[in-house]
Design a protein around this motif. Structure first.
Motif, PDB file in Angstrom:
ATOM      1  N   ASP A   3       0.839  -1.207   0.000  1.00  0.00           N
ATOM      2  CA  ASP A   3       0.000   0.000   0.000  1.00  0.00           C
ATOM      3  C   ASP A   3       0.871   1.254   0.000  1.00  0.00           C
ATOM      4  OD1 ASP A   3      -2.517  -1.222  -0.020  1.00  0.00           O
ATOM      5  OD2 ASP A   3      -2.482  -1.519   2.156  1.00  0.00           O
ATOM      6  N   LEU A  53      -0.011   3.900   9.537  1.00  0.00           N
ATOM      7  CA  LEU A  53      -0.528   3.119   8.402  1.00  0.00           C
ATOM      8  C   LEU A  53      -0.782   1.673   8.805  1.00  0.00           C
ATOM      9  CD1 LEU A  53       1.577   4.770   5.585  1.00  0.00           C
ATOM     10  CD2 LEU A  53      -0.928   4.633   5.631  1.00  0.00           C
ATOM     11  N   ARG A  98      -2.799  -1.118   6.754  1.00  0.00           N
ATOM     12  CA  ARG A  98      -2.167  -1.006   5.444  1.00  0.00           C
ATOM     13  C   ARG A  98      -0.848  -1.766   5.432  1.00  0.00           C
ATOM     14  NH1 ARG A  98      -5.740   0.135   1.747  1.00  0.00           N
ATOM     15  NH2 ARG A  98      -7.212   1.681   2.505  1.00  0.00           N
ATOM     16  N   HIS A 140      -4.109   6.835   3.724  1.00  0.00           N
ATOM     17  CA  HIS A 140      -5.139   5.808   3.967  1.00  0.00           C
ATOM     18  C   HIS A 140      -6.466   6.211   3.309  1.00  0.00           C
ATOM     19  CE1 HIS A 140      -7.623   2.854   5.903  1.00  0.00           C
ATOM     20  NE2 HIS A 140      -8.266   3.755   6.622  1.00  0.00           N
ATOM     21  N   LEU A 150      -6.252   5.741  -0.373  1.00  0.00           N
ATOM     22  CA  LEU A 150      -6.275   4.342  -0.795  1.00  0.00           C
ATOM     23  C   LEU A 150      -7.670   3.729  -0.682  1.00  0.00           C
ATOM     24  CD1 LEU A 150      -2.903   3.138   0.793  1.00  0.00           C
ATOM     25  CD2 LEU A 150      -3.420   3.331  -1.649  1.00  0.00           C
ATOM     26  N   ARG A 151      -8.445   4.201   0.278  1.00  0.00           N
ATOM     27  CA  ARG A 151      -9.797   3.632   0.413  1.00  0.00           C
ATOM     28  C   ARG A 151     -10.814   4.422  -0.424  1.00  0.00           C
ATOM     29  NH1 ARG A 151     -13.213   5.785   4.460  1.00  0.00           N
ATOM     30  NH2 ARG A 151     -12.324   7.604   5.466  1.00  0.00           N
TER      31      ARG A 151
END
Ligand SMILES: Cc1cc2nc3c(=O)[nH]c(=O)nc-3n(C[C@H](O)[C@H](O)[C@H](O)COP(=O)(O)OP(=O)(O)OC[C@H]3O[C@@H](n4cnc5c(N)ncnc54)[C@H](O)[C@@H]3O)c2cc1C
Length: 306
Positions: A7, A24, A29, A300, A303-304
């Protein structure tokens, strides 16, 4: 090359990199941290300005605690130098080399640069020992309070060094500016400001710096004079370790090479964040911690898809 795409790749395992790693990991992650082992924090002899440590703490102890906390999430920094970052396929390919030259490649969806800065250092024998003894200091914001009423010298050129000498007047009436480049480096305005503060200026250039047995600094000027100080603050500036960001097209601050970031620590390169000294002019552990927390949370959320 590893099959896996992480990630986040974090370059640098100082206070910024390892704070982000733990954040993270706690966001669940997958993280890989790569480091060359030259954190500026390792040079902090003892600090009294780290939040929460009223009796102070050494830089190596800060780093040890960071490493232990990261290890609890199975994050162990890889000892290698990240040489190249390639932006491709919506992520990054990282080429690194270990201490014996062995090469490795890692893939990550995002990258956080936490690579710090390189200090411009004064030339003198046993500099590391002098820093450890507090005879040579690099950061007045960090430890000028511990130099109250001391006989202090500031070593440097031009407006930056003049401003640091004026800053030190909050702490001591005995402040001397040692012009490393000679008298031509001061503007009339700087000279007036220094004179107004009662700061002595040594104009003739510096031939040699040394530490004596009592940890005082002995300075020999180019004209042969010998001067002694309780501490010398080196106001020689620093250069951000931002070459990886520059190669990806990130904007840098011209004066010191710091990476330009927004309020979320994003660079202008999609998927690339920067935190800590490499992105800040107030080079402090607490700033590195805060910026890392902001960057990790934004990574984060990115990424989501939030
Ligand atoms: C003598 C001294 C005293 C100080 N005293 C204080 C103090 O009292 N209080 C305070 O708040 N701050 C102090 N500081 C400043 C503090 O050390 C820094 O603000 C802090 O370490 C910044 O953390 P960072 O994670 O951004 O960078 P760093 O701690 O410098 O870590 C950067 C890491 O990145 C790694 N790296 C760089 N490039 C690569 C690459 N290409 N590949 C892999 N790894 C790489 C380096 O090896 C390094 O380990 C002091 C600094 C010095 C030098």
């Amino acid at each position: 090359m590893e099959d896996r795409t992480h990630d986040c790749l974090i370059v640098g395992a100082g206070p910024a990199g390892l704070t982000a790693a733990v954040y993270l990991a706690r966001f669940r992650r997958s993280v890989v941290v790569v480091d060359t082992g030259t954190s500026r924090a390792s040079r902090i002899p003892w600090s009294y300005n780290i939040p929460g440590f009223a009796d102070g703490i050494s830089g190596p102890d800060i780093l040890r605690r960071h490493v232990e906390q990261a290890a609890a999430f199975d994050i162990v920094p890889r000892s290698a130098n990240v040489r190249t970052l390639l932006a491709e396929d919506g992520g990054f390919t990282c080429l690194m080399a270990g201490e014996s030259g062995e090469r490795a490649t890692v893939r990550a969806r995002t990258v956080l640069l936490a690579t710090g800065v390189q200090d411009n250092e004064p030339e003198m024998p046993e500099l590391a020992e002098a820093i450890s003894a507090g005879s040579v200091r690099l950061c007045p914001v960090c430890d000028a309070y511990e130099a109250i009423d001391a006989d202090i010298a500031v070593l440097g050129d031009g407006s930056g060094a003049a401003a640091e000498a004026v800053f030190m007047r909050t702490y001591s009436e005995r402040v001397t500016l040692l012009l490393s480049g000679g008298a031509r480096c001061l503007s009339p305005d700087d000279r007036a400001s220094l004179g107004g503060q009662g700061i002595r200026i040594v104009e003739e250039g510096i031939a040699a710096l040394a530490r004596d047995d009592a940890d005082r600094m002995v300075v020999r000027t180019a004209g042969g004079a010998g001067l002694a100080f309780d501490a010398v603050y080196a106001a020689l500036g620093s250069r951000a370790r931002s070459g990886l960001a520059a190669a990806l097209g990130a904007e840098l601050v011209a004066a010191d090479g710091a990476v330009v970031v927004d309020g979320h620590q994003r660079t202008g390169v999609p998927g690339l964040w920067a935190a800590g000294d490499v992105a800040s002019s107030l080079n402090q552990v607490s700033v590195a911690w805060g910026q890392a927390a902001i960057a990790a949370t934004d990574i984060h959320n990115h990424l989501r898809g939030a």
